[in-house]
Design an enzyme around this catalytic site. Structure first.
Site, mmCIF file in Angstrom:
data_model
loop_
_atom_site.group_PDB
_atom_site.id
_atom_site.type_symbol
_atom_site.label_atom_id
_atom_site.label_comp_id
_atom_site.label_asym_id
_atom_site.label_seq_id
_atom_site.Cartn_x
_atom_site.Cartn_y
_atom_site.Cartn_z
ATOM 1 N N ALA A 156 13.550 -35.038 -84.624
ATOM 2 C CA ALA A 156 14.480 -34.816 -85.722
ATOM 3 C C ALA A 156 15.843 -35.391 -85.333
ATOM 4 O O ALA A 156 16.580 -35.910 -86.159
ATOM 5 C CB ALA A 156 14.595 -33.320 -86.015
ATOM 6 N N PRO A 179 8.106 -34.450 -82.827
ATOM 7 C CA PRO A 179 8.426 -33.025 -82.875
ATOM 8 C C PRO A 179 9.637 -32.745 -83.760
ATOM 9 O O PRO A 179 10.512 -33.603 -83.907
ATOM 10 C CB PRO A 179 8.733 -32.669 -81.418
ATOM 11 C CG PRO A 179 8.814 -33.928 -80.650
ATOM 12 C CD PRO A 179 8.421 -35.066 -81.526
ATOM 13 N N SER A 188 11.339 -28.950 -84.498
ATOM 14 C CA SER A 188 12.078 -27.926 -83.751
ATOM 15 C C SER A 188 11.187 -26.701 -83.698
ATOM 16 O O SER A 188 10.115 -26.696 -84.302
ATOM 17 C CB SER A 188 13.405 -27.578 -84.420
ATOM 18 O OG SER A 188 13.199 -26.640 -85.463
ATOM 19 N N HIS A 244 11.597 -40.514 -82.837
ATOM 20 C CA HIS A 244 10.962 -39.693 -81.799
ATOM 21 C C HIS A 244 11.151 -38.203 -82.019
ATOM 22 O O HIS A 244 10.674 -37.392 -81.231
ATOM 23 C CB HIS A 244 11.506 -40.077 -80.433
ATOM 24 C CG HIS A 244 12.737 -39.307 -80.026
ATOM 25 N ND1 HIS A 244 13.882 -39.275 -80.793
ATOM 26 C CD2 HIS A 244 12.995 -38.530 -78.948
ATOM 27 C CE1 HIS A 244 14.785 -38.526 -80.184
ATOM 28 N NE2 HIS A 244 14.280 -38.067 -79.072
ATOM 29 N N PHE A 259 9.568 -28.516 -73.854
ATOM 30 C CA PHE A 259 8.860 -27.328 -74.341
ATOM 31 C C PHE A 259 7.362 -27.540 -74.360
ATOM 32 O O PHE A 259 6.860 -28.662 -74.224
ATOM 33 C CB PHE A 259 9.336 -26.975 -75.761
ATOM 34 C CG PHE A 259 9.055 -28.063 -76.770
ATOM 35 C CD1 PHE A 259 7.839 -28.115 -77.433
ATOM 36 C CD2 PHE A 259 10.009 -29.039 -77.052
ATOM 37 C CE1 PHE A 259 7.574 -29.126 -78.359
ATOM 38 C CE2 PHE A 259 9.749 -30.055 -77.977
ATOM 39 C CZ PHE A 259 8.521 -30.098 -78.627
ATOM 40 N N LEU A 260 6.691 -26.427 -74.533
ATOM 41 C CA LEU A 260 5.249 -26.440 -74.756
ATOM 42 C C LEU A 260 5.039 -25.585 -75.992
ATOM 43 O O LEU A 260 5.544 -24.466 -76.062
ATOM 44 C CB LEU A 260 4.559 -25.817 -73.552
ATOM 45 C CG LEU A 260 3.041 -25.863 -73.484
ATOM 46 C CD1 LEU A 260 2.626 -25.597 -72.050
ATOM 47 C CD2 LEU A 260 2.357 -24.874 -74.379
ATOM 48 N N GLU A 261 4.344 -26.112 -76.956
ATOM 49 C CA GLU A 261 4.227 -25.395 -78.219
ATOM 50 C C GLU A 261 2.784 -25.370 -78.712
ATOM 51 O O GLU A 261 2.131 -26.407 -78.784
ATOM 52 C CB GLU A 261 5.122 -26.094 -79.253
ATOM 53 C CG GLU A 261 5.463 -25.260 -80.467
ATOM 54 C CD GLU A 261 6.577 -25.939 -81.277
ATOM 55 O OE1 GLU A 261 7.763 -25.624 -81.043
ATOM 56 O OE2 GLU A 261 6.244 -26.781 -82.119
HETATM 57 P P1 5GP Z 1 14.543 -35.321 -77.044
HETATM 58 O O1 5GP Z 1 13.429 -35.977 -76.365
HETATM 59 O O2 5GP Z 1 15.533 -36.305 -77.564
HETATM 60 O O3 5GP Z 1 15.185 -34.240 -76.284
HETATM 61 O O4 5GP Z 1 13.933 -34.533 -78.287
HETATM 62 C C1 5GP Z 1 12.816 -34.836 -78.994
HETATM 63 C C2 5GP Z 1 12.781 -34.022 -80.255
HETATM 64 O O5 5GP Z 1 12.074 -32.808 -80.054
HETATM 65 C C3 5GP Z 1 14.106 -33.524 -80.807
HETATM 66 O O6 5GP Z 1 14.758 -34.530 -81.525
HETATM 67 C C4 5GP Z 1 13.695 -32.370 -81.693
HETATM 68 O O7 5GP Z 1 13.494 -32.804 -83.018
HETATM 69 C C5 5GP Z 1 12.373 -31.916 -81.115
HETATM 70 N N1 5GP Z 1 12.372 -30.552 -80.578
HETATM 71 C C6 5GP Z 1 13.275 -29.984 -79.746
HETATM 72 N N2 5GP Z 1 12.897 -28.723 -79.425
HETATM 73 C C7 5GP Z 1 11.715 -28.496 -80.062
HETATM 74 C C8 5GP Z 1 10.796 -27.389 -80.100
HETATM 75 O O8 5GP Z 1 10.984 -26.347 -79.495
HETATM 76 N N3 5GP Z 1 9.669 -27.555 -80.845
HETATM 77 C C9 5GP Z 1 9.405 -28.701 -81.533
HETATM 78 N N4 5GP Z 1 8.273 -28.773 -82.228
HETATM 79 N N5 5GP Z 1 10.251 -29.743 -81.512
HETATM 80 C C10 5GP Z 1 11.386 -29.652 -80.787
HETATM 81 MN MN MN Z 2 12.158 -36.327 -74.940
#
Ligand code: 5GP
Ligand code: MN
Ligand code: MN
Length: 480
Positions: A404, A376, A378, A402, A203-205
């Site tokens: 949630a 990050p 969610s 890394h 994602f990009l936030e």
């Molecule tokens: P992973 O690299 O394991 O896919 O995820 C990294 C972390 O990004 C996840 O554990 C979750 O907490 C967080 N995450 C997933 N989607 C979003 C999002 O849309 N926005 C933000 N801020 N964090 C996210």
């Molecule tokens: Mn990742």
């Protein structure tokens, strides 16, 4: 499921050595998180990881841990580079998946009222989803240059400025990269994906800073309440995935004897010093470079989008890179083990490096306060900036969580949530503007599929492995 955990002290749990385990395993978690960790195969996978040759100290599960391919996501495993091994499954398929945060001097007020325009402009200009195409058009020669030179390539091409390099781990290039160890097929997959988010969890936030916990560190990082920042999460796309697949196959074939001794085929590892260990390491480092360039191109494109939306130059909006962290990586690092300095492959899969103040590998801009860590949460929860804590070298080979961490599978998520509803609720209740390639992605990534990031960060902070610096909250989000 019969795996006994012993409490060592607050937030530290141990699986004692038994049978062929080479070392004990540790889980760093509160009781609430531990309960969630116990619900899938994480503990078994962690225990299995203690069978890896040359594993040192403990196999460690971070507070956001959950099951992954062979080795848990949120796992740290350090193996000796002389008599140990390197294991692609303990790095992950998305080599150098990671996050970077860019700062701005805009305040939340400046963006309110422009969210719709901003999210649409970002969505239109930052390639995402499964389809091909990246920020730049590239051919095999470009991919080769990116694989060997990392962000320095982007600098030469006008997609980076000098300070972007100095604010990236390793200045954006792994010198051990060996592009010739990356297959043609992998390069072909990477060719039209340079500067693209990809799908699903990436994602990009656009975010706003809601809280600051350590003023001195926040000052050093240039963060303050209400400030707008941008978070980018993506990795090495098909190129990294293909490289992981290629080496898993090669290693399974050539090192079947070692594989036969391991409790899970997915842990396939190449013995340290073997040809495949060297080749995989070189290929992985090349993929690391690709992912850094990927995030760099996206970040620079975001600068251009902000220029258009706010009608000012990006420099005048102080759009500087705070830091870029890798969370799927294995790195040769020197650590002190039982009073002795040893070179180890530190596998961090869904785990972030967390070097404390004074460590020579922390960029000079942050050496006095410790490296920034980006966690990050969610699209409907906070995210955090931490700094490497004093205890990280002793407890976790300089690592922390890394994210949630996932609570439920994508399949389950699609049964529980409906994309459009999630999107509407986020908009109405949380003032978060989400735009995604598909409703299914939004459902799979709904805030409810993730654990409580506040709890994860609380544990990291209490253990002193990564200390809370600031918290952010989403404003606009684009998803693949
Ligand atoms: P992973 O690299 O394991 O896919 O995820 C990294 C972390 O990004 C996840 O554990 C979750 O907490 C967080 N995450 C997933 N989607 C979003 C999002 O849309 N926005 C933000 N801020 N964090 C996210
Ligand atoms: Mn990742
Ligand atoms: Mn990824």
């Amino acid at each position: 499921d019969g795996i006994q955990l012993e409490r060592v002290r607050e937030f530290v749990w141990e699986i004692q050595r038994e049978g062929d385990m080479r070392v004990p395993a540790r889980v760093l978690a509160s009781e609430a998180l531990l309960e969630e960790i116990g619900e899938d195969k994480t503990l078994q996978q962690l225990k299995n990881a203690t069978h890896l040759p040359g594993i040192t100290g403990h196999a460690i599960c971070m507070p956001d841990g959950h099951q992954g391919y062979g080795f848990p996501v949120g796992g740290v495993g350090a193996t000796d580079t002389e008599n140990g091994c390197i294991s692609p499954g303990s790095v992950g398929y998305d080599i150098n998946c990671g996050v970077r945060m860019m700062k701005t001097n805009l305040a939340y007020d400046d963006v309110q009222g422009h969210e719709e325009e901003l999210v649409n402009a970002l969505f239109a200009n930052v390639p995402s989803g499964l389809g091909g195409g990246g920020v730049v058009e590239s051919d095999i020669d470009t991919v080769e240059a990116v694989l060997s030179r990392g962000v320095d390539w982007a600098l030469e091409e006008g997609w980076a400025v000098e300070e972007d390099l100095t604010h990236c781990e390793d200045e954006g290039v792994r010198p051990d990269a060996d592009p010739s160890a990356v297959s043609q097929k992998a390069k072909d997959r990477g060719k039209n994906q340079l500067g693209s988010l990809g799908s699903g969890n990436h994602f990009l936030e656009v975010q706003r800073v809601t809280d600051v916990y350590r003023d001195d560190v926040a000052d050093a990082y240039g963060l303050e309440p209400n400030q707008i920042v941008v978070l980018i999460h993506c990795g090495s796309r098909g190129l990294g995935h293909q490289t992981c697949t290629d080496y898993l196959r090669k290693i399974e074939k050539r090192h079947g004897d070692l594989l036969a001794e391991l409790p899970d085929k997915e842990l396939a590892a190449a013995p340290a010093g073997s040809e495949l260990a060297e080749e995989y390491y070189g290929a992985m480092c090349a993929c690391i470079n690709f992912a850094w360039v990927n995030r760099q191109l996206i970040m620079h494109r975001v600068r251009q989008v902000f220029e258009r939306v706010f009608d000012r130059s990006w420099e005048s909006m102080d759009m500087h890179l705070l830091y870029d962290v890798a969370h799927n990586i294995a790195k040769k690092e020197i650590h002190t083990v039982d009073g002795e300095e040893r070179e180890l492959y530190v596998h961090r899969k869904g785990a972030t490096r967390a070097f404390p103040a004074g460590h020579p590998e922390v960029p000079s801009a942050y050496r006095d306060v410790g490296q920034p860590i980006i966690i990050p949460g969610s699209m409907g929860a906070g995210s955090y900036v931490l700094r490497g804590g004093e205890s990280s070298m002793d407890l976790t080979f300089g690592s922390t969580a890394h994210g949630a961490g996932r609570l439920m599978s994508r399949t389950q998520a699609k049964q529980e949530f409906w994309g459009e509803t999630v999107q509407d609720e986020l908009r109405e209740q949380n003032q978060v503007y989400v735009k995604a390639q598909s409703g299914a992605t939004v459902a799979e990534e709904a805030p409810g599929v993730y654990k409580d990031v506040d709890e994860v960060v609380r544990v990291s902070d209490a253990l002193g492995i990564g200390d809370k610096v600031a918290r952010t909250y989403p404003v606009c989000n684009i998803k693949g």
